[in-house]
Enzyme design. Structure first.
Site, PDB file in Angstrom:
ATOM      1  N   LYS A 116       0.917  -1.048   0.117  1.00 22.13           N
ATOM      2  CA  LYS A 116       0.117  -0.007   0.055  1.00 22.13           C
ATOM      3  C   LYS A 116       0.787   1.411  -0.044  1.00 22.13           C
ATOM      4  O   LYS A 116       0.525   2.254  -0.573  1.00 22.13           O
ATOM      5  CB  LYS A 116      -0.817  -0.082   1.225  1.00 22.13           C
ATOM      6  CG  LYS A 116      -1.952  -1.101   1.056  1.00 22.13           C
ATOM      7  CD  LYS A 116      -2.831  -1.245   2.369  1.00 22.13           C
ATOM      8  CE  LYS A 116      -4.011  -2.042   2.328  1.00 22.13           C
ATOM      9  NZ  LYS A 116      -3.539  -3.311   2.759  1.00 22.13           N
ATOM     10  N   GLU A 200      -2.811   6.638   8.366  1.00 25.52           N
ATOM     11  CA  GLU A 200      -3.478   7.234   7.651  1.00 25.52           C
ATOM     12  C   GLU A 200      -4.449   8.198   8.294  1.00 25.52           C
ATOM     13  O   GLU A 200      -4.718   7.723   9.517  1.00 25.52           O
ATOM     14  CB  GLU A 200      -4.352   6.655   6.389  1.00 25.52           C
ATOM     15  CG  GLU A 200      -3.491   6.093   5.363  1.00 25.52           C
ATOM     16  CD  GLU A 200      -4.176   5.311   4.417  1.00 25.52           C
ATOM     17  OE1 GLU A 200      -3.401   5.032   3.208  1.00 25.52           O
ATOM     18  OE2 GLU A 200      -5.406   4.973   4.610  1.00 25.52           O
ATOM     19  N   HIS A 235     -13.816  -3.595   9.331  1.00 27.10           N
ATOM     20  CA  HIS A 235     -13.358  -3.274   8.364  1.00 27.10           C
ATOM     21  C   HIS A 235     -13.545  -4.246   7.343  1.00 27.10           C
ATOM     22  O   HIS A 235     -12.566  -4.367   6.126  1.00 27.10           O
ATOM     23  CB  HIS A 235     -11.889  -2.824   8.698  1.00 27.10           C
ATOM     24  CG  HIS A 235     -11.643  -1.874   9.333  1.00 27.10           C
ATOM     25  ND1 HIS A 235     -11.840  -0.655   9.102  1.00 27.10           N
ATOM     26  CD2 HIS A 235     -10.925  -1.952  10.688  1.00 27.10           C
ATOM     27  CE1 HIS A 235     -11.349   0.164  10.377  1.00 27.10           C
ATOM     28  NE2 HIS A 235     -10.951  -0.714  11.141  1.00 27.10           N
ATOM     29  N   ARG A 297      -6.560  -8.219  -8.452  1.00 28.01           N
ATOM     30  CA  ARG A 297      -7.282  -9.756  -8.771  1.00 28.01           C
ATOM     31  C   ARG A 297      -8.807  -9.513  -8.955  1.00 28.01           C
ATOM     32  O   ARG A 297      -9.233  -8.314  -8.887  1.00 28.01           O
ATOM     33  CB  ARG A 297      -7.147 -10.653  -7.572  1.00 28.01           C
ATOM     34  CG  ARG A 297      -7.236  -9.866  -6.299  1.00 28.01           C
ATOM     35  CD  ARG A 297      -7.532 -10.924  -5.039  1.00 28.01           C
ATOM     36  NE  ARG A 297      -7.523  -9.776  -3.698  1.00 28.01           N
ATOM     37  CZ  ARG A 297      -8.733  -9.325  -3.214  1.00 28.01           C
ATOM     38  NH1 ARG A 297     -10.019  -9.677  -4.031  1.00 28.01           N
ATOM     39  NH2 ARG A 297      -8.662  -8.778  -2.106  1.00 28.01           N
TER      40      ARG A 297
END
Length: 652
Positions: A116, A200, A235, A297
């Site tokens: 990421k 973040e 999440h 994917r």
């Protein structure tokens, strides 16, 4: 086109790929672990190869064994599905080195987007908006904590590898940062073999909106519009839909343009998803979305895109991997109606969505919906299969499509309401409640919706007196087709002087229930639960007034009004052995690994205090003290426990 492919996966996605391959005339090879020897995907494939033990590290993550199986069966290509090795660039290199085709993007594309932090730096260079945060290489806690203060709380700690909510923690206060970081790192290490993280800014009213992209090896790249995956818990996505509710033409243009730009920046080929976080605090605006990550994917939720575009994404995957161009250009892809997907899991929403293993003794999906809507069930299990602790506890994906959002959502609510599972606790009632929630139905959804309403969405209902009566009748074996083999198991039959009667003893939620049952001359039964009126019931399945009842070893499950009620049939011998046992111990709610112990023998603990962390089904679950007390014994770190193992014992 390929003549034969191997599917390096299991469960519903393996079955999904097999169906399209069969439609295209392509033969398939399945692989399976010890636990999956009798699995549905094994039965559906043309061939099947055993690849190792039940743990994923001994089977589905063994790239060398999977490649050897492909070579031995003369498969020309490998489809990775999702999860496992699907985003492992080293595996892609091994596949191509073996002279096989990987049905997916190149290893370079996966590497570019696999981490990421690096992906965000790449997207910034490509002009794609990125979430404010720290995406650097330094991993010292002092630096990460300092960056969190600079960003401003609340922040989100995220594993830089992988996804699915694993290795992710929201932190609201600096004092909680250290523990949250440790938990995220442990979970990330266990799930992805990489404990590095990024930090973040946490968006106050975030919407999770993603764009399906597709590229080929001829320089073409298109989008297939967006999906909204904001309905999440821990999440992890629960219900997904396409298109996103409230989407504006301006935001859609900006997001799809950014997504195609991202795909072209890495020369992407195959199916991929660009995930964005959107600030919905002031409506959906084209300057309030940011790139989160790219999944290189096929996504779990791809069926909703297929339903609204009419595209078979797996067919496109096979064609592009075989060297063909994308079948249509951007102008040839349109939106038709609205679609939803609900993930049916073997889990207990009332217990914090803890996974629930078990045998699917009864499994029935609806086959019809209201006029103008359609239903699609994606599953990798059948009645009689076992939900094991080794893999994701998904039972099925329930997908509906309608002309508009309201009709598609009504169809979804009805579909999950009429889905029947006995032998394992499921989230079906929770899904139905969410689908009927006023805010969700209006499209006012963000990633915190379930958390805010979790208590009301997961409230357990008590069975009606009629449900109790039905369970009691089933527990006697009345109407059982096998009753003739065991005359003592049923009260149905003939008595010369008095009506046949029996006393049934059950338990529900730990409470004992007694019902008195008497056979009637007309073949029906009078059933009177203690403290309730009597019910005249029939066991005739043609009688539409009879709710669905499933009997399985030691249990009866009644399906009524969209909920399932599991009754245990009391065993007086087993009950006798429990007399005298105290409640001075805490047991494992599921099989797993004791990952961390936070207390020791002799410690005085208070109710709610975290005592240990249990890792099960790829997630960490904190086990807290159920009451105040002094610890007499506690499990050791690294211990592998089964369901019901004593984890903590308190002094009397």
């Amino acid at each position: 086109m390929f003549s034969k492919i191997l599917i390096a996966n299991r469960g519903e996605i393996a079955c999904r790929v097999i169906r399209t391959a069969r439609k295209m005339g392509v033969k398939t090879v399945a692989v399976y672990s010890d636990a999956d020897a009798r699995a549905l995907h094994v039965a559906m494939a043309d061939e099947a190869v055993h690849i190792g033990g039940s743990p994923v590290a001994e089977s589905y993550l063994r790239g060398d064994v999977i490649i050897a199986a492909a070579k031995a069966t003369s498969a020309e290509a490998i489809h990775p599905g999702y999860g496992f090795l699907s985003e492992n660039p080293d595996f892609v290199d091994q596949v191509t080195a073996a002279g096989l085709v990987f049905i997916g993007p190149s290893a370079d594309s996966i590497r570019a987007m696999g981490l990421k932090d690096a992906a965000k730096r790449l997207m910034e260079k490509a002009g794609v908006p990125v979430v404010p945060g720290y995406h650097g290489e330094a991993q010292e806690i002092v630096i990460l904590a300092s960056k969190a203060r600079e960003i401003g709380y609340p922040v989100l700690i995220k594993a830089r590898a992988g996804g699915g909510g694993k290795g992710m923690r929201r932190v609201d206060h600096p004092d909680d940062f250290s523990d949250a970081l440790s938990g995220a790192r442990r979970e990330a290490k266990a799930a992805f073999g990489d404990d590095r993280v990024l930090v973040e800014k946490y968006v106050d009213k975030p919407r999770h909106i993603e764009v399906q992209v597709f590229g080929d090896n001829h320089g073409n790249a298109v989008h297939l519009f967006e999906r909204d995956c904001s309905a999440q818990r821990r999440h992890q996505k629960v219900i997904e839909e396409a298109p996103a509710p409230g989407m504006t033409a301006e935001l859609r243009a900006a997001m799809t343009d950014a997504a195609v730009k991202a795909a072209k920046a890495i020369g992407y080929s195959g199916a991929g998803t660009i995930e964005f976080i959107v600030d919905a605090s002031d409506g959906l605006k084209p300057d309030r979305f940011w790139f989160m990550e790219m999944n290189t994917r096929l996504q779990v939720e791809h069926p909703v895109t297929e339903m609204v575009t009419g595209v078979d994404l797996v067919e496109w995957q096979l064609r592009v991997a075989a060297g063909e161009e994308i079948p249509v250009g951007q102008d040839g892809i349109g939106l038709d109606g609205h679609a939803f997907e609900a993930r049916l899991y073997a889990e207990d929403p009332a217990k914090g969505f803890l996974p629930a293993i078990g045998t699917l003794h009864h499994l029935r999906f609806p086959t019809e919906t209201a006029a103008g809507t359609e239903i699609r069930i994606e599953t990798g299990v059948r009645q009689g299969d076992v939900i094991s602790p080794f893999y994701d506890p998904m039972i099925a994906k329930v997908v509906t499509h309608g002309a508009d959002r309201a009709s598609a959502l009504d169809a979804l609510a009805e579909a999950v309401t009429h889905t029947e599972v006995a032998g394992s606790t499921t989230n079906a009632a929770f899904l139905a409640a969410l689908a009927r929630d006023v805010d969700f139905a209006s499209g006012d959804v963000d990633t915190g919706l379930i958390g805010r309403k979790q208590e009301e969405l997961t409230t357990s209902a008590a069975p009606s007196s009629r449900a109790v009566a039905l369970a009691a009748l089933a527990a006697t074996g009345a109407g059982n087709a096998d009753a003739s083999a065991d005359p003592w198991s049923s009260i149905a039959g003939y008595a010369h002087f008095n009506p046949l009667a029996r006393r049934a003893s059950l338990s529900f939620g730990g409470a004992e229930i007694v019902a008195h049952i008497m056979a009637r001359p007309d073949g029906r039964f009078d059933v009177r639960p203690d403290g309730s009126e009597a019910f005249v019931l029939s066991t005739d399945t043609a009688d539409t007034s009879v709710a669905t009842v499933a009997s399985w070893p030691g249990h009866v499950t009644v399906f009524e009004n969209g909920r399932s009620f599991d009754f245990a049939i009391s065993d007086p011998f087993a009950r006798a052995t429990e007399i005298g046992e105290g409640t001075s111990s805490m047991r494992a709610p599921m099989p797993g690994l004791v990952k961390l112990v936070r207390a020791a023998k002799g410690d005085k603990v208070t109710k709610g205090q975290p005592l240990l962390v249990l890792e099960a089904m790829k997630m960490e679950h904190t086990i807290a003290a159920t009451h105040d007390g002094v610890i007499q014994e506690i499990a050791m770190e690294g211990a592998q426990v089964t369901d019901g193992t004593v984890l903590v014992r308190f002094e009397e």
